[in-house]
Design an enzyme around this catalytic site. Structure first.
Site, PDB file in Angstrom:
ATOM      1  N   LEU A   1       0.993  -3.887   3.752  1.00 11.00           N
ATOM      2  CA  LEU A   1       2.326  -3.540   3.285  1.00 11.00           C
ATOM      3  C   LEU A   1       2.148  -3.134   1.840  1.00 11.00           C
ATOM      4  O   LEU A   1       1.530  -3.875   1.067  1.00 11.00           O
ATOM      5  CB  LEU A   1       3.284  -4.739   3.365  1.00 11.00           C
ATOM      6  CG  LEU A   1       4.018  -4.993   4.680  1.00 11.00           C
ATOM      7  CD1 LEU A   1       4.823  -6.290   4.567  1.00 11.00           C
ATOM      8  CD2 LEU A   1       4.932  -3.839   5.049  1.00 11.00           C
ATOM      9  N   ASP A   2       2.657  -1.964   1.449  1.00 12.39           N
ATOM     10  CA  ASP A   2       2.438  -1.526   0.081  1.00 12.39           C
ATOM     11  C   ASP A   2       3.143  -2.445  -0.912  1.00 12.39           C
ATOM     12  O   ASP A   2       3.984  -3.269  -0.540  1.00 12.39           O
ATOM     13  CB  ASP A   2       2.845  -0.060  -0.110  1.00 12.39           C
ATOM     14  CG  ASP A   2       4.340   0.174   0.042  1.00 12.39           C
ATOM     15  OD1 ASP A   2       5.106  -0.385  -0.750  1.00 12.39           O
ATOM     16  OD2 ASP A   2       4.740   0.939   0.951  1.00 12.39           O
ATOM     17  N   LYS A   3       2.792  -2.301  -2.170  1.00 10.51           N
ATOM     18  CA  LYS A   3       3.266  -3.210  -3.226  1.00 10.51           C
ATOM     19  C   LYS A   3       4.789  -3.315  -3.270  1.00 10.51           C
ATOM     20  O   LYS A   3       5.347  -4.395  -3.500  1.00 10.51           O
ATOM     21  CB  LYS A   3       2.730  -2.736  -4.570  1.00 10.51           C
ATOM     22  CG  LYS A   3       3.117  -3.600  -5.750  1.00 10.51           C
ATOM     23  CD  LYS A   3       2.526  -3.048  -7.041  1.00 10.51           C
ATOM     24  CE  LYS A   3       2.980  -3.859  -8.238  1.00 10.51           C
ATOM     25  NZ  LYS A   3       2.423  -3.319  -9.508  1.00 10.51           N
TER      26      LYS A   3
END
Length: 235
Positions: free
Chosen positions: A102-104
């Protein structure tokens, strides 16, 4: 005996795909010598190490669901990241890797494990484990944009496509993905002239985030693990 890529993954050092990359880079040694062939057969008596640290298959398999908060990075190590998602899981001595990313700026459900075969099933698209997301978009997507997202949009040499996208009203949408390419939902929305303002992954296969608080984690149940090991949708 097992081939080297399966052995490295079974030790919880990386997913199978990640293990292959590590091996080809020369970071893995067998009996003191660098080995770049992922198919190399290794026995229990062989000494396997990653960057000089011995690799031993995990005695106890762990399967963890984390509610990743926004601002945390899913990499096992990142010198530039202020916060790592793994820091939220208090299991000293257990080497966990994330099953996907999951991206930042995104939040929600992400699974960690030290079982390489399990991580491989969750991350390889041929196993068809679906992921469900709740996404806020501004401005709202038009019916034509939704049709484009369902049909597929070419972006940076890839064809991006949502398995499902449902309009919940008020600029809120439910996306279902199979493969989940890097920042796929954000790229799809951007290609339609809008921007994602919030993205929460609510479900992986049949495993739901439910009311698990942000930053908290729990062990998956035996039924959840066996269901994910069978692959397939449910999201």
């Amino acid at each position: 005996m097992a081939n080297l890529v399966k052995y490295v993954a079974a030790c919880g050092a990386a997913s199978r795909r990640g293990a292959e990359t590590l091996i080809r880079s020369g970071a893995v040694t067998v009996n003191g010598a660098a080995e770049v062939n992922p198919a190399r057969q290794v026995a229990e008596t062989d000494a396997v190490a990653l960057n000089g640290r011995p690799l031993v298959p995990a005695a106890e398999k762990r399967y963890i669901l984390l509610h990743k908060p926004r601002g945390y990075v899913c990499s096992s190590a990142d010198a530039h990241a202020a916060h790592l998602a793994l820091e939220l899981i208090d299991l000293p001595g257990t080497r966990l890797v994330s099953a996907g990313r999951l991206d930042k700026e995104s939040e929600g459900a992400i699974i960690f494990s030290n079982d390489g075969a399990f991580v491989h099933i969750l991350t390889h698209p041929r196993h068809g484990v679906l992921k469900r997301y709740r996404v806020s978009v501004r401005p709202a997507l038009s019916p034509a944009a939704l049709a484009r997202i369902r049909a597929g949009i070419a972006d940076d040499g890839e064809v991006l496509r949502a398995r499902e996208v449902n309009d919940l009203g008020g600029g809120e949408y439910e996306f279902v993905l199979n493969e989940g390419r890097k920042r796929e939902i954000r790229r799809l929305v951007k290609a339609c002239g809008s921007v994602v303002t919030k993205l929460v992954r609510r479900q992986i296969g049949a495993v739901e985030l439910g009311d698990l608080p942000s930053g908290a984690w729990r062990d998956l149940t035996a039924a959840e693990v066996s269901g994910l090991l069978r692959g397939g949708g449910a999201a």
